[in-house]
Design an enzyme around this catalytic site. Sequence first.
Site, PDB file in Angstrom:
ATOM      1  N   LYS A  36      -2.851   2.801  13.757  1.00  0.00           N
ATOM      2  CA  LYS A  36      -3.258   1.446  13.132  1.00  0.00           C
ATOM      3  C   LYS A  36      -2.960   0.000  13.794  1.00  0.00           C
ATOM      4  O   LYS A  36      -3.413  -0.041  13.978  1.00  0.00           O
ATOM      5  CB  LYS A  36      -2.962   1.879  11.406  1.00  0.00           C
ATOM      6  CG  LYS A  36      -3.446   0.082  11.256  1.00  0.00           C
ATOM      7  CD  LYS A  36      -4.914   0.280  10.727  1.00  0.00           C
ATOM      8  CE  LYS A  36      -4.970  -1.147  10.312  1.00  0.00           C
ATOM      9  NZ  LYS A  36      -4.938  -0.843   8.701  1.00  0.00           N
ATOM     10  N   LYS A  85       0.992  -9.407  10.942  1.00  0.00           N
ATOM     11  CA  LYS A  85       2.175  -8.133  10.814  1.00  0.00           C
ATOM     12  C   LYS A  85       2.181  -7.127  11.852  1.00  0.00           C
ATOM     13  O   LYS A  85       2.937  -6.779  12.384  1.00  0.00           O
ATOM     14  CB  LYS A  85       2.414  -8.040   9.216  1.00  0.00           C
ATOM     15  CG  LYS A  85       2.488  -6.200   8.779  1.00  0.00           C
ATOM     16  CD  LYS A  85       2.221  -5.889   7.449  1.00  0.00           C
ATOM     17  CE  LYS A  85       0.898  -5.332   8.031  1.00  0.00           C
ATOM     18  NZ  LYS A  85       0.345  -4.797   6.580  1.00  0.00           N
ATOM     19  N   SER A 119      -0.193  -0.087   5.892  1.00  0.00           N
ATOM     20  CA  SER A 119      -0.382  -0.628   7.290  1.00  0.00           C
ATOM     21  C   SER A 119       0.648  -1.140   7.475  1.00  0.00           C
ATOM     22  O   SER A 119       1.401  -2.290   7.120  1.00  0.00           O
ATOM     23  CB  SER A 119      -1.411  -2.085   7.880  1.00  0.00           C
ATOM     24  OG  SER A 119      -2.476  -1.720   8.526  1.00  0.00           O
TER      25      SER A 119
END
Length: 303
Positions: A180, A248, A106
């Site tokens: 994502k 994140k 990711s």
Amino acid sequence: MSARYPTTITPTQTRIGWVGIGVMGSAMASRLLSAGYSVTVYDRTPSKAAPLQSKGAHLAPSVADLARASDVVFTMLGHPSDVRQIVLENLVPSLNPNGVIIDHTSSHPTLAKQIYDSALERHCHSVDAPVSGGDIGARDGKLAILAGGDEDVVKWLKPLFDEMGRVTYVGGPGKGQHCKIANQITAGANLLGLSEGLVFADKAGLDKLKFVEAVRGGAAGSMVMELFGDRMIKKDFKPGGVAEYMVKDLGMGVDVGEEEGDEVVVLPGAALTKQLFASMVANGGGKLGTQGLISVIEKINGS
């Protein structure tokens, strides 16, 4: 002659490289080994490779050696900084002609585009293909794979993706990462809702297992509930995706529009969820699974 795009992918011809063999990467690479593919692995902590070596994987001494021994290289790393260093700066320059990189990390959409352009300059191919489904999905081959890049290349890679889950082509380079981020915004909201629902049910004197069983077939039901409901109740915070990675990912969602010069999307829910996951990290839970978010809500409520 090793098989390279567009030659048909088969276990007897296509050599696989895999970089990053943590919980997710190891489970995904295991499925390719079980399907009969020759798999070479690399990790900065070589001892992590032992379980895969016992299943027939080869251990490469460096990223460059792995690239030279592979037709298709998969990566499953931690942070965009890892992707920049390992994929952009080391793997891409070492690829064989017509080699392919599939990055399951990711990561940042802009970085995915840079990798795509750099690979193209070397007459190679790059697909950004982050996944959703956690450690159970990786183990069972039921991941949702979100692929960005050239559609024809993604179609060619489908036999490999099929061993790990269901691939969906979502657009050009970087679009897998955009997808994502949107997934994490949605999953984060579901994790927060489930955490608060469980804490509320507990404070109301409900049996939490019965609460989940009662509502899972209705509008409150979700894949997050199926994957994590029992684990949250049992305080099983063993990681698939870890809390620090959710910080994140949500951070990229909150900031990505501004960084790319696009219209900034205001995401108040994602900003709040990021803040709560950041609190979990600050309390020492950064390496715990994302289902550990319930611990933050419990702490707020004095539990």
